[in-house]
Write a protein that holds these residues in place. Structure first.
Motif, PDB file in Angstrom:
ATOM      1  N   HIS A 721       0.830  -1.216   0.000  1.00 15.63           N
ATOM      2  CA  HIS A 721       0.000   0.000   0.000  1.00 15.63           C
ATOM      3  C   HIS A 721       0.854   1.252   0.000  1.00 15.63           C
ATOM      4  O   HIS A 721       0.383   2.336  -0.367  1.00 15.63           O
ATOM      5  CB  HIS A 721      -0.921  -0.002   1.218  1.00 15.63           C
ATOM      6  CG  HIS A 721      -1.957  -1.081   1.168  1.00 15.63           C
ATOM      7  ND1 HIS A 721      -3.115  -1.034   1.890  1.00 15.63           N
ATOM      8  CD2 HIS A 721      -2.019  -2.235   0.454  1.00 15.63           C
ATOM      9  CE1 HIS A 721      -3.840  -2.116   1.644  1.00 15.63           C
ATOM     10  NE2 HIS A 721      -3.178  -2.859   0.775  1.00 15.63           N
ATOM     11  N   GLU A 722       2.110   1.089   0.426  1.00 14.22           N
ATOM     12  CA  GLU A 722       3.012   2.248   0.462  1.00 14.22           C
ATOM     13  C   GLU A 722       3.216   2.845  -0.924  1.00 14.22           C
ATOM     14  O   GLU A 722       3.595   4.016  -1.051  1.00 14.22           O
ATOM     15  CB  GLU A 722       4.374   1.823   1.034  1.00 14.22           C
ATOM     16  CG  GLU A 722       4.334   1.338   2.472  1.00 14.22           C
ATOM     17  CD  GLU A 722       3.966  -0.136   2.601  1.00 14.22           C
ATOM     18  OE1 GLU A 722       4.007  -0.659   3.719  1.00 14.22           O
ATOM     19  OE2 GLU A 722       3.642  -0.761   1.568  1.00 14.22           O
ATOM     20  N   LEU A 723       2.964   2.049  -1.983  1.00 13.60           N
ATOM     21  CA  LEU A 723       3.217   2.527  -3.342  1.00 13.60           C
ATOM     22  C   LEU A 723       2.072   3.369  -3.904  1.00 13.60           C
ATOM     23  O   LEU A 723       2.219   3.966  -4.970  1.00 13.60           O
ATOM     24  CB  LEU A 723       3.458   1.332  -4.277  1.00 13.60           C
ATOM     25  CG  LEU A 723       4.702   0.491  -4.005  1.00 13.60           C
ATOM     26  CD1 LEU A 723       4.776  -0.666  -4.992  1.00 13.60           C
ATOM     27  CD2 LEU A 723       5.962   1.342  -4.109  1.00 13.60           C
ATOM     28  N   THR A 724       0.957   3.406  -3.206  1.00 16.93           N
ATOM     29  CA  THR A 724      -0.190   4.123  -3.762  1.00 16.93           C
ATOM     30  C   THR A 724       0.064   5.633  -3.850  1.00 16.93           C
ATOM     31  O   THR A 724      -0.649   6.317  -4.596  1.00 16.93           O
ATOM     32  CB  THR A 724      -1.442   3.855  -2.927  1.00 16.93           C
ATOM     33  OG1 THR A 724      -1.190   4.198  -1.558  1.00 16.93           O
ATOM     34  CG2 THR A 724      -1.850   2.396  -3.013  1.00 16.93           C
ATOM     35  N   PHE A 725       1.074   6.120  -3.125  1.00 21.75           N
ATOM     36  CA  PHE A 725       1.382   7.550  -3.213  1.00 21.75           C
ATOM     37  C   PHE A 725       1.854   7.939  -4.602  1.00 21.75           C
ATOM     38  O   PHE A 725       1.863   9.126  -4.973  1.00 21.75           O
ATOM     39  CB  PHE A 725       2.455   7.923  -2.177  1.00 21.75           C
ATOM     40  CG  PHE A 725       3.860   7.653  -2.642  1.00 21.75           C
ATOM     41  CD1 PHE A 725       4.633   8.677  -3.212  1.00 21.75           C
ATOM     42  CD2 PHE A 725       4.411   6.392  -2.543  1.00 21.75           C
ATOM     43  CE1 PHE A 725       5.919   8.429  -3.651  1.00 21.75           C
ATOM     44  CE2 PHE A 725       5.696   6.138  -2.978  1.00 21.75           C
ATOM     45  CZ  PHE A 725       6.460   7.161  -3.530  1.00 21.75           C
TER      46      PHE A 725
END
Length: 874
Positions: A721-725
């Motif tokens: 989920h960290e990549l959703t930025f």
């Protein structure tokens, strides 16, 4: 002491066929000796015996009846072996000395012609390959059963492997000096038999197959292929069609892994057609239509004009139900024209198959009439170019009886009135047998022996048989004794002997003449092979189009439109196979929206939520569109994709020593190296095979590389989920997620794709669904809370990596050191708080403590949890 002459003859012939089983004809058996016998006895599960070969020791031996050879040949062919058929070339009774024997045919996996070893809806390709100094390869393939021959030039070794896999090549012919490392790689990755042939000049007798081909790079592999066929088949190859030169860049490229991940022609797990795209679209009525359908699925088109032509025809058939059903009924009465023509030319067609050819041709005028009634321009080609081959139909109607025997051994297949001499032989036989019946009645009357009968066998011919109690009633000197039985005597008379000669002579001539006449009919049909093969191609193509129409009509598929600006927009998209298998209408449709300003979809959400399904249905929709079929949606606008790449699923390549992560990186690298702006890429959980932060860094770098340097339409599914930025940093990337909700602590998967990012992965909920103990699930919740608290401030938003034009990293991403992992099971503060666990439960907890959950794939996690649950229940 030397071997016997017969064994010497065997060894001399075997020396020429070292890589094949030598079926050595001895009387009514095919015999094998030495190592062939040892291996064949195991593979065929038959008795291994021995015989004196002329030396002191006995040699191994096994054999099979020649009349049952087909079933044994099938077993060996299915296992990838080759068989050399060695026959007696003269009558043993008339031979002087050793009977002359020769190999009359080599049967190999790529040259099998018998139906027992063939799949009706699958081509059986023999291929040849030639490598050149510039790294390119010439590739030729032929299906001996249909006569189809094709050649192409392949630019890379990866392309060779893809082409071999796409066509499911059974046997490959190479030069003896072909690169051993490449041959070994083919053997590891593809299931095929290898053969060698040095000669690559096109045989003079087959020059007509190469008309229009002037490139040496194409002629070399084609020549090698044809020389191998000439040397192994030792008979006419007139049915081989003129070689079709095709170009790989005319079709969508789908690499080997993507072909399997998308389950185009068979499923990954069980290797069955059921559950594949081929199974879904297969509503064809002919075997040749089934083969053509598989070819189209393996090679989607890139030419939009050609795609639209197929769709126009499919649409016309879809809109005319009554005419379509009429066509389906007519096509259902068409046999496998392609393989029937092949068997006619090859010389192994039987009388029943010739009648099948006639019955197939009888359907063509009605098919043309039905197409004419439709009056659709898109189908006019089929109506106008279908040749009913009326002369062939007339010939068979006049020459062959409607219900002939399977073989020509005893005649009975030629119609009365077709040949005057044959009719005379039949009359002689018929009248002779009538005379025999009259003689039997007369002898009964004159001797008073009511049980007297006249019989026949091949050894003694015709005879009068009288039971032993009635022998006394025979007038003395009336009969000549021929044979004594335990309960009867058999006699002959001069008159009966003369009639026997006349009858048997006429019968022998009748059978011989029928065989000759059947051969003449076969040759006349063979002369029309080109017309029949063209007809077969048209019928098979029409069959596939009606199948598209029927499947589309039945499943409410829509005709897609093709975008010029790379827009991919599908309203209520469905996975065609899963929807069909579910059958209860519960499949949840989803929209797919990627306009010209969007190239990447970052997909987050829980395991089992439908991310992989969503990705696959996009690819299958694109493939269905580009083969000319309607698609499962309410509305669809798709680009014409040049290639599809997938990285889905996890698997170790143990043979080559590669881990799951290495396989994952290899497949990702292949996609990044070959994809273009017009490609479709599906990447599922990239980076999961290593530590969490390594995985995040690699996944982010790949996303950025695709965005900045390839711009292909890409579906990127992840648990990071960290990549959703990245949606804020990359202007052509959008976040979407598969929905889920919690009700009373239980997760409910909505299978609906929504905008934005998911809030959590629900991994522990999946573990609960798997049935793990409640106290274990509670502890996992505690650990998760601790991990989230510990790492919430540790992971920095990493600035997008930038690349120079060569693709090298200019500014590397940085992340803080990964926090120390929490102890999985903390010591309780007070002894009384410790749960009373059994030894088995403690072991499960110990095993759970060792699991690196964040580096596992969803499937690996499910399997591990399942095993833990089993351990608890022991």
């Amino acid at each position: 002491m030397s071997y016997t002459p017969m064994i010497q003859q065997y060894l001399a012939i075997k020396a020429q066929y070292q890589d094949a089983f030598l079926f050595f004809r001895l009387g009514d058996f095919y015999e094998m000796f030495f190592e062939d016998a040892k291996k064949a006895s195991k593979e065929l599960e038959i008795a291994l015996t021995s015989r004196n070969g002329g030396k002191d020791e006995y040699i191994p031996m096994c054999g099979i009846p020649y009349h049952a050879a087909k079933q044994y040949i099938k077993v060996l062919i299915d296992k990838g072996y080759k068989i050399a058929i060695c026959e007696q070339m003269e009558d043993p009774k008339q031979a002087k000395g050793m009977v002359r024997r020769e190999v009359i045919q080599m049967i190999t996996p790529g040259t099998i012609m018998e139906d027992e070893s063939l799949q009706p809806k699958k081509n059986n390709y023999l291929a040849a390959l030639s490598g050149f100094d510039d790294g390119s390869f010439g590739f030729a393939m032929s299906d001996l059963t249909t006569g189809e021959t094709r050649v192409t030039l392949i630019a890379s070794w990866d392309g060779v492997i893809q082409e071999m896999d796409a066509n499911d090549v059974r046997e490959l012919v190479l030069a003896p000096k072909f690169a051993p490392d490449k041959k070994e790689e083919l053997a590891e990755r593809l299931n095929m038999t290898f053969s060698e042939c040095e000669q690559d000049n096109v045989p003079e007798t087959l020059k007509h197959i190469t008309v229009g081909i002037d490139q040496d790079k194409l002629l070399h592999p084609l020549g090698r292929l044809l020389n191998y066929l000439v040397s192994t088949q030792k008979r006419s190859l007139d049915h081989l069609q003129q070689a079709d030169v095709y170009h790989i860049n005319e079709f969508m490229m789908i690499d080997l892994h993507s072909r399997r991940n998308l389950e185009l022609t068979h499923t990954n797990r069980e290797k069955k057609v059921y559950g594949s795209l081929l199974w879904l679209l297969d509503d064809v009525k002919t075997a040749m239509g089934g083969r053509r359908l598989k070819q189209w699925i393996e090679k989607p088109l890139l030419n939009q004009t050609e795609i639209e032509k197929r769709m126009d025809a499919a649409a016309a058939l879809k809109d005319h139900l009554l005419e379509r059903e009429t066509l389906r009924s007519l096509l259902g009465n068409v046999y496998d024209l392609e393989r029937l023509v092949g068997r006619v030319s090859f010389g192994n067609v039987n009388p029943r198959e010739v009648v099948q050819l006639k019955r197939s041709l009888e359907q063509i005028p009605e098919i043309k009439r039905t197409l004419s009634e439709l009056g659709e321009e898109s189908l006019s080609k089929y109506e106008q170019e279908m040749d009913p081959c009326a002369e062939v139909r007339k010939l068979i109607t006049e020459a062959i009886v409607d219900d002939p025997p399977f073989t020509t051994a005893d005649g009975g297949m030629i119609k009365k009135g077709y040949n005057e001499t044959l009719d005379q032989y039949r009359d002689a036989t018929t009248h002779g047998k009538q005379w025999i019946a009259e003689l039997e009645a007369r002898e009964r009357e004159e001797t008073g022996i009511r049980s007297l009968k006249i019989g026949y066998n091949r050894v003694f011919g015709y005879y009068i048989e009288v039971s032993r109690p009635n022998l006394k009633l025979i007038p003395e000197g009336r009969y000549e004794r021929r044979q004594t039985l335990s309960n009867a005597e058999r006699f002959i008379t001069p008159e009966l002997k003369e009639k026997e000669r006349i009858i048997l002579e006429a019968e022998e001539k009748r059978v011989g003449l029928e065989f000759q006449l059947f051969g003449d009919v076969r040759m006349q049909i063979k002369e029309q092979s080109a017309r029949l093969q063209k007809l077969a191609r048209l019928v098979s193509g029409l069959d596939v189009l009606q199948s598209f129409a029927s499947v589309s009509d039945r499943n409410s598929y829509v005709r897609p439109q093709f975008s010029k600006d790379r827009t991919l927009s599908i309203t209520n998209s469905r996975h065609p196979v899963i929807e069909k298998v579910m059958r209860n209408g519960s499949f949840v449709a989803n929209d797919i929206n990627m306009d010209k300003h969007c190239d990447l979809l970052m997909i987050t959400g829980p395991n089992m939520g439908g991310k992989s399904t969503y990705m696959r249905q996009a690819a299958l929709t694109a493939i269905m569109a580009q083969i000319g079929c309607f698609v499962p949606a309410d509305q669809a606008i798709v680009p014409v994709f040049d290639q599809i790449f997938t990285r889905i699923g996890a698997a170790d390549d143990l043979v080559s020593g590669q881990s799951t992560f290495m396989v994952e990186m290899d497949e990702a690298n292949y996609a990044l190296s070959h994809a273009t702006q017009n490609s479709l890429i599906l990447l599922d959980e990239i980076g999961r095979g290593t530590s969490t932060y390594d995985g995040i860094a690699i996944a982010q770098a790949i996303v950025e590389y695709i965005h900045d340097h390839i711009a292909a339409k890409t579906f990127f599914s992840t648990h990071y989920h960290e990549l959703t930025f990245l949606e804020e940093k990359l202007d052509r990337l959008k976040n979407i997620h598969v929905g889920a909700m919690e009700e009373n602590g239980t997760v409910v998967f909505l299978h609906k794709v929504l905008s934005g990012q998911a809030d959590k992965s629900y991994g522990i909920h999946v573990a609960k669904l798997a049935g793990l103990p409640d106290n274990l699930i509670e502890r996992a919740d505690e650990i998760l809370t601790g991990l989230e608290a510990s790492s919430s401030n540790k992971i920095q938003s990493v600035a997008p990596v930038s690349f120079d034009p060569a693709g090298k990293v200019e500014a590397a991403a940085t992340v803080e050191e990964e926090p120390e992992q929490l102890a999985l099971f903390a010591e309780p503060k007070h002894a009384e708080e410790a749960p009373a666990l059994s030894k088995r439960e403690r072991k499960v907890l110990h095993d759970l403590d060792k699991i690196e959950l964040l580096t596992m794939t969803p499937m690996d996690a499910m399997n591990t949890l399942y095993q833990l649950q089993k351990d608890l229940k022991k």
